[in-house]
Design a protein around this motif. Structure first.
Motif, mmCIF file in Angstrom:
data_model
loop_
_atom_site.group_PDB
_atom_site.id
_atom_site.type_symbol
_atom_site.label_atom_id
_atom_site.label_comp_id
_atom_site.label_asym_id
_atom_site.label_seq_id
_atom_site.Cartn_x
_atom_site.Cartn_y
_atom_site.Cartn_z
ATOM 1 N N ALA A 100 0.949 -1.375 0.043
ATOM 2 C CA ALA A 100 -0.051 -0.008 -0.047
ATOM 3 C C ALA A 100 0.701 1.159 0.055
ATOM 4 N N CYS A 101 0.476 2.296 -0.768
ATOM 5 C CA CYS A 101 1.144 3.503 -0.987
ATOM 6 C C CYS A 101 0.314 4.791 -0.561
ATOM 7 N N THR A 102 0.519 5.463 0.356
ATOM 8 C CA THR A 102 -0.323 6.548 0.912
ATOM 9 C C THR A 102 0.606 8.111 0.369
ATOM 10 N N CYS A 103 1.402 7.812 -0.700
ATOM 11 C CA CYS A 103 2.058 9.060 -0.933
ATOM 12 C C CYS A 103 1.014 10.064 -1.495
ATOM 13 N N SER A 104 1.199 11.336 -1.378
ATOM 14 C CA SER A 104 0.355 12.322 -2.124
ATOM 15 C C SER A 104 0.943 12.575 -3.455
ATOM 16 N N ILE A 114 8.531 8.533 -12.055
ATOM 17 C CA ILE A 114 9.171 7.048 -11.406
ATOM 18 C C ILE A 114 9.048 6.939 -10.147
ATOM 19 N N TYR A 115 8.370 6.167 -9.581
ATOM 20 C CA TYR A 115 8.108 6.240 -8.293
ATOM 21 C C TYR A 115 9.478 5.903 -7.407
ATOM 22 N N PRO A 116 9.654 6.674 -6.368
ATOM 23 C CA PRO A 116 10.920 6.759 -5.613
ATOM 24 C C PRO A 116 10.954 5.237 -4.625
ATOM 25 N N GLY A 117 9.625 4.896 -4.366
ATOM 26 C CA GLY A 117 9.759 3.737 -3.411
ATOM 27 C C GLY A 117 9.570 4.029 -1.899
ATOM 28 N N PHE A 118 8.942 5.385 -1.730
ATOM 29 C CA PHE A 118 9.077 5.851 -0.375
ATOM 30 C C PHE A 118 8.195 4.773 0.344
ATOM 31 N N CYS A 119 7.055 4.081 0.027
ATOM 32 C CA CYS A 119 6.284 3.165 0.878
ATOM 33 C C CYS A 119 6.496 1.733 0.785
ATOM 34 N N ARG A 120 7.877 1.312 0.187
ATOM 35 C CA ARG A 120 8.261 -0.068 0.059
ATOM 36 C C ARG A 120 8.114 -0.873 1.070
HETATM 37 ZN ZN ZN Z 1 4.129 5.911 -1.305
#
Ligand code: ZN
Ligand code: GLU
Length: 295
Positions: A100-104, A114-120
């Motif tokens: 799950a990714c909650t990035c705004s 390009i998704y930086p993988g913050f929620c990995r």
């Molecule tokens: Zn995220």
């Protein structure tokens, strides 16, 4: 050569009416299937109700019928397939392959898509979150029948991508792969705007253990002003009373040697001519604006 095991499809999104660019894609997939005695299926990709144009589904199907197209079997709607999509997401989520990714939008705006993988490794709950699939640091490649070799490094050029949106809608990339696999599609013929989605789809096919279909991406049609005919650009719907001339233009855009005598043919007869003379080797990589112009 006849190949009754060929299964092709046309998969319009009802975010607008059929325009000339989608006619070219429909025609190419239809002729490529029928020329070898294959099947041609119809799938409505109605995954995004807020962006659906009211009446577009009926209008698309009516236009295709007026233009002489006949599909095999029942129309499939992606809105009837949510359970199948959710089952796979649950499975991948429980394996830790999806997360799950909650990035705004704001947090991601500096990363050029390009998704930086913050929620990995954050372990967020899937509620009110987008679901992303982990991608490997690998290059995916395929040989397109018109565009030639295409490669893309998933880790570097795409990143973990969304398979379910935060608003609860399923992503095109997931739905298209599941449905093509489920319907046994062997040959995907569609617009070149989807060329750079294909490596993501190859990766999902691999995860699902699906065979890789053959691909043919038809050239994009650009208007004389340089605008691409497509979803993002309000191109005029195809007129019902212009089926024969527009099918002939679409054949020309696909490099097929149409002769003027066809101007007196019915749409069905134009399609029949197209099936009998179909030569995918003549399709140009880029459509000439002159040939494709609709005035
Ligand atoms: Zn995220
Ligand atoms: N629904 C997509 C579109 O209209 C086409 C999907 C596909 O052919 O893979 O652009």
């Amino acid at each position: 050569m006849k190949s009754p095991s060929y299964i092709g499809r046309f998969a319009p999104t009802p975010s607008g009416y059929l325009h000339f660019g989608s006619l070219v894609a429909a025609l190419a997939s239809y002729l490529d299937a029928r020329a070898v005695g294959g099947k041609w299926l119809m799938r409505m990709e109605d995954l995004d109700p807020p962006r659906e144009e009211p009446g577009a589904q009926t209008a698309i199907l009516n236009t295709l019928e007026t233009y002489g197209f006949e599909w095999d079997g029942e129309l499939v709607r992606q809105s009837d397939r949510h359970e199948a999509y959710q089952d796979i997401i649950n499975r991948w989520f429980s394996y830790g392959l999806a997360y799950a990714c909650t990035c705004s939008r704001k947090q991601l705006e500096d990363f050029q898509g390009i998704y930086p993988g913050f929620c990995r490794n954050a372990g967020h709950s899937p509620d009110n979150a987008a679901i992303r699939i982990r991608v490997p640091e690998l290059e995916y490649r395929f040989e397109d029948r018109v565009q030639g070799e295409f490669r893309q490094h998933l880790g570097r050029d795409v990143g973990d991508f969304v398979i379910k949106r935060r608003d609860g809608f399923y992503a095109y990339q997931l739905a298209v792969v599941l449905d093509d696999g489920w319907q046994g599609v062997t040959d995907i013929v569609r617009g070149a705007d989807l060329l750079d989605s294909t490596p993501r789809q190859l990766y999902l096919q691999e995860l699902l253990g699906l065979p890789q279909p053959r691909y043919l991406h038809v050239p994009l049609i650009t208007q004389p002003d340089g605008h691409k005919l497509g979803k993002s650009y309000r191109s005029p719907p195809l007129p019902v009373d212009q089926a024969t001339p527009l099918l002939m233009r679409a054949l020309r855009a696909l490099g097929q040697p149409v002769t003027d005598e066809l101007s007196f043919a019915t749409p069905r007869e134009v399609l029949g001519w197209g099936i009998a003379h179909w030569n995918a080797d003549l399709i140009p990589r880029v459509a000439s604006i002159e040939e494709a112009r609709i005035d």
